[in-house]
Design a protein around this motif. Structure first.
Motif, PDB file in Angstrom:
ATOM      1  N   GLY A  73       0.820  -1.206   0.000  1.00 16.99           N
ATOM      2  CA  GLY A  73       0.000   0.000   0.000  1.00 16.99           C
ATOM      3  C   GLY A  73       0.847   1.246   0.000  1.00 16.99           C
ATOM      4  N   ASP A  74       0.181   2.402   0.059  1.00 14.13           N
ATOM      5  CA  ASP A  74       0.892   3.676   0.009  1.00 14.13           C
ATOM      6  C   ASP A  74       1.748   3.923   1.242  1.00 14.13           C
ATOM      7  OD1 ASP A  74      -1.238   4.083   1.697  1.00 14.13           O
ATOM      8  OD2 ASP A  74      -2.125   5.702   0.512  1.00 14.13           O
ATOM      9  N   ASP A  75       1.533   3.127   2.310  1.00 13.57           N
ATOM     10  CA  ASP A  75       2.378   3.258   3.489  1.00 13.57           C
ATOM     11  C   ASP A  75       3.634   2.394   3.389  1.00 13.57           C
ATOM     12  OD1 ASP A  75       1.322   0.745   3.763  1.00 13.57           O
ATOM     13  OD2 ASP A  75       0.525   1.060   5.787  1.00 13.57           O
ATOM     14  N   GLY A  76       3.765   1.666   2.261  1.00 16.38           N
ATOM     15  CA  GLY A  76       4.946   0.842   2.044  1.00 16.38           C
ATOM     16  C   GLY A  76       4.821  -0.547   2.618  1.00 16.38           C
ATOM     17  N   GLY A  77       3.807  -0.820   3.424  1.00 12.47           N
ATOM     18  CA  GLY A  77       3.632  -2.126   4.027  1.00 12.47           C
ATOM     19  C   GLY A  77       2.857  -3.065   3.129  1.00 12.47           C
ATOM     20  N   ALA A  78       3.059  -4.366   3.331  1.00 13.83           N
ATOM     21  CA  ALA A  78       2.349  -5.363   2.544  1.00 13.83           C
ATOM     22  C   ALA A  78       0.904  -5.455   3.013  1.00 13.83           C
ATOM     23  CB  ALA A  78       3.033  -6.722   2.692  1.00 13.83           C
ATOM     24  N   THR A  79       0.006  -5.726   2.075  1.00  7.89           N
ATOM     25  CA  THR A  79      -1.397  -5.927   2.389  1.00  7.89           C
ATOM     26  C   THR A  79      -1.808  -7.294   1.875  1.00  7.89           C
ATOM     27  OG1 THR A  79      -2.221  -5.028   0.315  1.00  7.89           O
ATOM     28  CG2 THR A  79      -1.844  -3.454   2.094  1.00  7.89           C
ATOM     29  N   SER A  80      -2.917  -7.819   2.393  1.00  8.08           N
ATOM     30  CA  SER A  80      -3.369  -9.135   1.965  1.00  8.08           C
ATOM     31  C   SER A  80      -4.417  -9.051   0.860  1.00  8.08           C
ATOM     32  CB  SER A  80      -3.939  -9.904   3.158  1.00  8.08           C
ATOM     33  OG  SER A  80      -5.044  -9.192   3.684  1.00  8.08           O
ATOM     34  N   GLU A  81      -4.955  -7.890   0.591  1.00  4.96           N
ATOM     35  CA  GLU A  81      -5.978  -7.740  -0.427  1.00  4.96           C
ATOM     36  C   GLU A  81      -5.339  -7.446  -1.778  1.00  4.96           C
ATOM     37  OE1 GLU A  81      -9.095  -5.041   0.637  1.00  4.96           O
ATOM     38  OE2 GLU A  81      -8.905  -5.559   2.749  1.00  4.96           O
ATOM     39  N   GLU A  82      -5.857  -8.096  -2.812  1.00  3.85           N
ATOM     40  CA  GLU A  82      -5.367  -7.872  -4.161  1.00  3.85           C
ATOM     41  C   GLU A  82      -6.277  -6.845  -4.830  1.00  3.85           C
ATOM     42  OE1 GLU A  82      -4.984 -11.709  -5.963  1.00  3.85           O
ATOM     43  OE2 GLU A  82      -3.818 -12.426  -4.274  1.00  3.85           O
ATOM     44  N   PRO A  83      -5.730  -5.683  -5.169  1.00  2.00           N
ATOM     45  CA  PRO A  83      -6.562  -4.594  -5.669  1.00  2.00           C
ATOM     46  C   PRO A  83      -7.020  -4.758  -7.116  1.00  2.00           C
ATOM     47  CG  PRO A  83      -4.267  -3.930  -5.569  1.00  2.00           C
ATOM     48  CD  PRO A  83      -4.348  -5.293  -4.956  1.00  2.00           C
ATOM     49  N   PHE A  84      -6.346  -5.600  -7.886  1.00  2.00           N
ATOM     50  CA  PHE A  84      -6.646  -5.735  -9.309  1.00  2.00           C
ATOM     51  C   PHE A  84      -6.739  -7.197  -9.716  1.00  2.00           C
ATOM     52  CE2 PHE A  84      -4.120  -1.842  -8.794  1.00  2.00           C
ATOM     53  CZ  PHE A  84      -4.988  -0.900  -9.324  1.00  2.00           C
ATOM     54  N   VAL A  85      -7.497  -7.438 -10.790  1.00  2.00           N
ATOM     55  CA  VAL A  85      -7.525  -8.737 -11.451  1.00  2.00           C
ATOM     56  C   VAL A  85      -7.019  -8.507 -12.861  1.00  2.00           C
ATOM     57  CG1 VAL A  85      -8.968 -10.620 -12.304  1.00  2.00           C
ATOM     58  CG2 VAL A  85      -9.481  -9.573 -10.096  1.00  2.00           C
ATOM     59  N   PHE A  86      -6.012  -9.277 -13.266  1.00  2.00           N
ATOM     60  CA  PHE A  86      -5.391  -9.138 -14.577  1.00  2.00           C
ATOM     61  C   PHE A  86      -5.630 -10.440 -15.337  1.00  2.00           C
ATOM     62  CE2 PHE A  86      -2.815  -6.526 -17.129  1.00  2.00           C
ATOM     63  CZ  PHE A  86      -1.999  -7.335 -17.886  1.00  2.00           C
ATOM     64  N   THR A  87      -6.263 -10.348 -16.525  1.00  4.99           N
ATOM     65  CA  THR A  87      -6.689 -11.534 -17.253  1.00  4.99           C
ATOM     66  C   THR A  87      -6.281 -11.469 -18.717  1.00  4.99           C
ATOM     67  OG1 THR A  87      -8.656 -11.572 -15.844  1.00  4.99           O
ATOM     68  CG2 THR A  87      -8.715 -12.950 -17.795  1.00  4.99           C
ATOM     69  N   VAL A  88      -5.837 -12.601 -19.256  1.00  6.02           N
ATOM     70  CA  VAL A  88      -5.620 -12.724 -20.696  1.00  6.02           C
ATOM     71  C   VAL A  88      -6.951 -13.165 -21.285  1.00  6.02           C
ATOM     72  CG1 VAL A  88      -4.408 -13.959 -22.527  1.00  6.02           C
ATOM     73  CG2 VAL A  88      -3.187 -13.291 -20.458  1.00  6.02           C
ATOM     74  N   GLU A  89      -7.507 -12.339 -22.169  1.00  3.45           N
ATOM     75  CA  GLU A  89      -8.818 -12.608 -22.761  1.00  3.45           C
ATOM     76  C   GLU A  89      -8.710 -13.415 -24.047  1.00  3.45           C
ATOM     77  OE1 GLU A  89     -11.569 -11.937 -21.238  1.00  3.45           O
ATOM     78  OE2 GLU A  89     -10.824 -10.572 -19.702  1.00  3.45           O
ATOM     79  N   GLU A  90      -7.726 -13.080 -24.898  1.00  5.61           N
ATOM     80  CA  GLU A  90      -7.614 -13.732 -26.196  1.00  5.61           C
ATOM     81  C   GLU A  90      -6.183 -13.621 -26.710  1.00  5.61           C
ATOM     82  OE1 GLU A  90      -9.855 -13.638 -30.549  1.00  5.61           O
ATOM     83  OE2 GLU A  90     -10.060 -11.926 -29.223  1.00  5.61           O
ATOM     84  N   ILE A  91      -5.751 -14.664 -27.435  1.00  5.55           N
ATOM     85  CA  ILE A  91      -4.434 -14.669 -28.066  1.00  5.55           C
ATOM     86  C   ILE A  91      -4.623 -15.083 -29.508  1.00  5.55           C
ATOM     87  CG2 ILE A  91      -2.132 -15.672 -28.084  1.00  5.55           C
ATOM     88  CD1 ILE A  91      -2.625 -16.342 -25.090  1.00  5.55           C
ATOM     89  N   GLU A  92      -4.115 -14.272 -30.427  1.00  2.00           N
ATOM     90  CA  GLU A  92      -4.188 -14.575 -31.848  1.00  2.00           C
ATOM     91  C   GLU A  92      -2.786 -14.617 -32.427  1.00  2.00           C
ATOM     92  OE1 GLU A  92      -6.581 -11.508 -33.558  1.00  2.00           O
ATOM     93  OE2 GLU A  92      -8.457 -12.460 -32.958  1.00  2.00           O
ATOM     94  N   GLN A  93      -2.490 -15.653 -33.198  1.00  2.00           N
ATOM     95  CA  GLN A  93      -1.190 -15.760 -33.841  1.00  2.00           C
ATOM     96  C   GLN A  93      -1.114 -14.763 -34.990  1.00  2.00           C
ATOM     97  OE1 GLN A  93      -0.068 -19.747 -34.747  1.00  2.00           O
ATOM     98  NE2 GLN A  93       1.714 -19.140 -35.930  1.00  2.00           N
ATOM     99  N   CYS A  94      -0.024 -14.016 -35.057  1.00  2.00           N
ATOM    100  CA  CYS A  94       0.178 -13.043 -36.141  1.00  2.00           C
ATOM    101  C   CYS A  94       1.469 -13.340 -36.895  1.00  2.00           C
ATOM    102  CB  CYS A  94       0.170 -11.606 -35.591  1.00  2.00           C
ATOM    103  SG  CYS A  94       1.280 -11.325 -34.212  1.00  2.00           S
ATOM    104  N   GLY A  95       2.006 -14.519 -36.710  1.00  2.00           N
ATOM    105  CA  GLY A  95       3.235 -14.952 -37.358  1.00  2.00           C
ATOM    106  C   GLY A  95       3.903 -16.008 -36.495  1.00  2.00           C
ATOM    107  N   ASN A  96       4.999 -16.581 -36.987  1.00  2.00           N
ATOM    108  CA  ASN A  96       5.687 -17.630 -36.227  1.00  2.00           C
ATOM    109  C   ASN A  96       6.211 -17.136 -34.891  1.00  2.00           C
ATOM    110  OD1 ASN A  96       5.260 -19.601 -38.137  1.00  2.00           O
ATOM    111  ND2 ASN A  96       7.170 -19.178 -39.219  1.00  2.00           N
ATOM    112  N   THR A  97       6.620 -15.880 -34.813  1.00  2.00           N
ATOM    113  CA  THR A  97       7.208 -15.346 -33.588  1.00  2.00           C
ATOM    114  C   THR A  97       6.392 -14.172 -33.050  1.00  2.00           C
ATOM    115  OG1 THR A  97       8.625 -13.857 -34.838  1.00  2.00           O
ATOM    116  CG2 THR A  97       9.521 -16.043 -34.313  1.00  2.00           C
ATOM    117  N   CYS A  98       5.094 -14.184 -33.328  1.00  2.00           N
ATOM    118  CA  CYS A  98       4.258 -13.023 -33.011  1.00  2.00           C
ATOM    119  C   CYS A  98       2.903 -13.464 -32.477  1.00  2.00           C
ATOM    120  CB  CYS A  98       4.084 -12.198 -34.295  1.00  2.00           C
ATOM    121  SG  CYS A  98       2.922 -10.843 -34.171  1.00  2.00           S
ATOM    122  N   ARG A  99       2.402 -12.754 -31.461  1.00  2.00           N
ATOM    123  CA  ARG A  99       1.060 -12.980 -30.928  1.00  2.00           C
ATOM    124  C   ARG A  99       0.408 -11.636 -30.646  1.00  2.00           C
ATOM    125  NH1 ARG A  99       2.785 -16.934 -32.516  1.00  2.00           N
ATOM    126  NH2 ARG A  99       2.890 -19.009 -31.607  1.00  2.00           N
TER     127      ARG A  99
END
Length: 194
Positions: A73-99
């Motif tokens: 948190g803003d006080d520099g201490g660790a908290t147990s609550e996760e403020p965000f959820v980060f999700t991969v929604e979709e992956i599309e191939q755009c080449g052999n070395t590209c997504r």
């Protein structure tokens, strides 16, 4: 005869490097559409340009580690609550070395988040003490409580990156940091993509 053998060996080496990169089907700890619970995000953020962000569906669920999530948190201490959820929604191939990777970030706090920035680094191997193979950044700005920010970005790795991953027994480490004016959340995921 020796030149022909040398030429065949060169082609075999190129095929091996391209094949090694084929295992990197997006570079993420979960498949497209998998929604992590409680912000145990998988994936990456974009950089606002054509080389955007991402994660993907490389390997099976059992080939990765449980994400290590730290929140302060803003006080520099660790908290147990996760403020965000980060999700991969979709992956599309755009080449052999590209997504092309579509990700979403949800503010699960009861208050608005301001100054939100997301940075993702992808490393060869199981450590984050070397230079990353790829870095993506996305400036989200303000994210109201309960709202979701979605973006599609491009992830491209070179053949030398695939070789570095192969030299680390097929392991990568993905480190995603979500920073706001009041909190920082970091998710570290190790993944066997071989």
């Amino acid at each position: 005869m020796d030149r022909r053998l040398l030429g065949v060996a060169g082609v075999v080496a190129v095929v091996l490097v391209v094949g090694a990169f084929g295992f990197l089907v997006g570079l993420g700890p979960a498949g497209a559409g998998d929604a992590p619970a409680n912000g145990s995000g998988d994936g990456a953020a974009g950089d606002g340009g054509s080389d955007g962000a991402g994660a993907g569906d490389g390997g099976s669920e059992s080939s990765g580690s449980t994400p290590l999530i730290t929140v302060s948190g803003d006080d520099g201490g660790a908290t147990s609550e996760e403020p965000f959820v980060f999700t991969v929604e979709e992956i599309e191939q755009c080449g052999n070395t590209c997504r092309n990777v579509t990700t979403s970030l949800t503010n699960q706090q009861s208050t608005d988040a301001s100054g939100v920035d997301v940075t993702t680094d992808i490393y060869a191997g199981n450590e984050t003490d070397s230079d990353p193979l790829w870095t993506g950044e996305e400036s989200v700005g303000d994210l109201p409580a309960g709202d979701t920010y979605t973006v599609t970005r491009r992830v491209e790795l070179g053949f030398s990156d695939a070789l570095a991953i192969e030299q680390n027994d097929g392991w990568i480490t993905i480190e995603t940091t979500i920073e706001s004016d009041s909190t920082t959340m970091t998710v570290v995921q190790r993944r066997d993509v071989a």
